[in-house]
Design a protein around this motif. Structure first.
Motif, mmCIF file in Angstrom:
data_model
loop_
_atom_site.group_PDB
_atom_site.id
_atom_site.type_symbol
_atom_site.label_atom_id
_atom_site.label_comp_id
_atom_site.label_asym_id
_atom_site.label_seq_id
_atom_site.Cartn_x
_atom_site.Cartn_y
_atom_site.Cartn_z
ATOM 1 N N VAL A 182 3.990 3.306 9.747
ATOM 2 C CA VAL A 182 4.450 3.739 8.420
ATOM 3 C C VAL A 182 5.970 3.864 8.414
ATOM 4 O O VAL A 182 6.637 3.392 7.494
ATOM 5 C CB VAL A 182 3.779 5.068 8.005
ATOM 6 N N ALA A 183 6.534 4.484 9.454
ATOM 7 C CA ALA A 183 7.984 4.678 9.520
ATOM 8 C C ALA A 183 8.717 3.335 9.496
ATOM 9 O O ALA A 183 9.720 3.176 8.790
ATOM 10 C CB ALA A 183 8.354 5.468 10.772
ATOM 11 N N LEU A 199 -3.448 6.334 4.582
ATOM 12 C CA LEU A 199 -3.658 4.891 4.724
ATOM 13 C C LEU A 199 -4.370 4.520 6.024
ATOM 14 O O LEU A 199 -4.644 3.346 6.268
ATOM 15 C CB LEU A 199 -2.310 4.156 4.632
ATOM 16 N N GLY A 200 -4.650 5.499 6.860
ATOM 17 C CA GLY A 200 -5.397 5.246 8.089
ATOM 18 C C GLY A 200 -4.637 4.390 9.085
ATOM 19 O O GLY A 200 -5.210 3.497 9.702
ATOM 20 N N THR A 201 -3.346 4.662 9.262
ATOM 21 C CA THR A 201 -2.544 3.892 10.208
ATOM 22 C C THR A 201 -1.608 4.824 10.962
ATOM 23 O O THR A 201 -1.481 6.002 10.622
ATOM 24 C CB THR A 201 -1.769 2.763 9.482
ATOM 25 N N ARG A 244 0.828 -1.204 0.000
ATOM 26 C CA ARG A 244 0.000 0.000 0.000
ATOM 27 C C ARG A 244 0.866 1.259 0.000
ATOM 28 O O ARG A 244 0.515 2.255 -0.640
ATOM 29 C CB ARG A 244 -0.948 -0.007 1.198
ATOM 30 N N LEU A 245 1.980 1.225 0.710
ATOM 31 C CA LEU A 245 2.905 2.358 0.682
ATOM 32 C C LEU A 245 3.464 2.560 -0.716
ATOM 33 O O LEU A 245 3.550 3.690 -1.202
ATOM 34 C CB LEU A 245 4.044 2.149 1.687
ATOM 35 N N LEU A 246 3.830 1.473 -1.368
ATOM 36 C CA LEU A 246 4.330 1.585 -2.743
ATOM 37 C C LEU A 246 3.237 2.098 -3.678
ATOM 38 O O LEU A 246 3.508 2.907 -4.564
ATOM 39 C CB LEU A 246 4.885 0.246 -3.231
ATOM 40 N N PHE A 247 1.986 1.645 -3.483
ATOM 41 C CA PHE A 247 0.879 2.167 -4.285
ATOM 42 C C PHE A 247 0.773 3.676 -4.074
ATOM 43 O O PHE A 247 0.667 4.453 -5.019
ATOM 44 C CB PHE A 247 -0.473 1.562 -3.880
#
Length: 169
Positions: free
Chosen positions: A52-53, A45-47, A26-29
């Motif tokens: 994320v880091a 992304l709602g997180t 999802r990060l790559l998207f």
């Protein structure tokens, strides 16, 4: 600024491990067209930012994302991450496992998608030639699309033509 590679054939265990979590897909998207900060990605992304880091760190260690620029903000430095690769291809034994994780990522994106996303799953009987023609046509259609630029909305497109395991009679 790091150079963006047009295509990476993912084939090593380390590369597949980096893609072993749906959030990394999802990060790559999300980084597909433009750079973003950890805060921006977390909100989109709602997180949590820490989540994320962590996952960006794994992708960065694998050479799949990089810090594209930094900006000074109140008392700190803001880092903007960008994908290091435009398109990923998958070969080897890990390709099937990657499909599963990528589909989990697409499912998570569909749950939070704006509007009414199109999602169709259909099973029908085709000859091998028809299936090959369908796969080629869909691939050419998607590959032929031109990015409309940073002022337009980002859309996800997932295509697949596959032959499910057949029941034995």
């Amino acid at each position: 600024m790091a150079e963006i590679v047009d295509h990476l054939e993912v084939s090593s265990a380390a590369q597949f491990k980096a893609l072993g979590h749906p959030l990394r897909h999802r990060l790559l998207f999300a980084l597909g067209q433009e750079a973003a900060t950890i805060s921006q990605l977390a909100a989109a992304l709602g997180t949590a930012k820490g989540n994320v880091a962590h996952h960006l760190g794994v992708l960065r260690d694998a050479g799949m994302v990089h810090v594209a620029e930094t900006r000074q903000v109140r008392g700190g430095t803001e880092q903007y991450y960008r994908r290091s690769v435009r398109r990923f291809g998958f070969t080897g034994e890990g390709a099937r496992a990657n499909n599963t994780v990528a589909l989990q990522a697409v499912a998570a994106d569909l749950e939070t998608a704006e509007g009414d996303p199109l999602f169709t799953v259909r099973n029908l009987r085709l000859t091998a030639a028809q299936a090959e023609e369908l796969a080629t046509t869909l691939s050419e259609l998607v590959d032929g699309l031109t990015d409309a630029g940073p002022d337009e909305a980002r859309y996800g497109v997932a295509i697949s033509v596959y032959r499910p395991r057949q029941p034995h009679h």
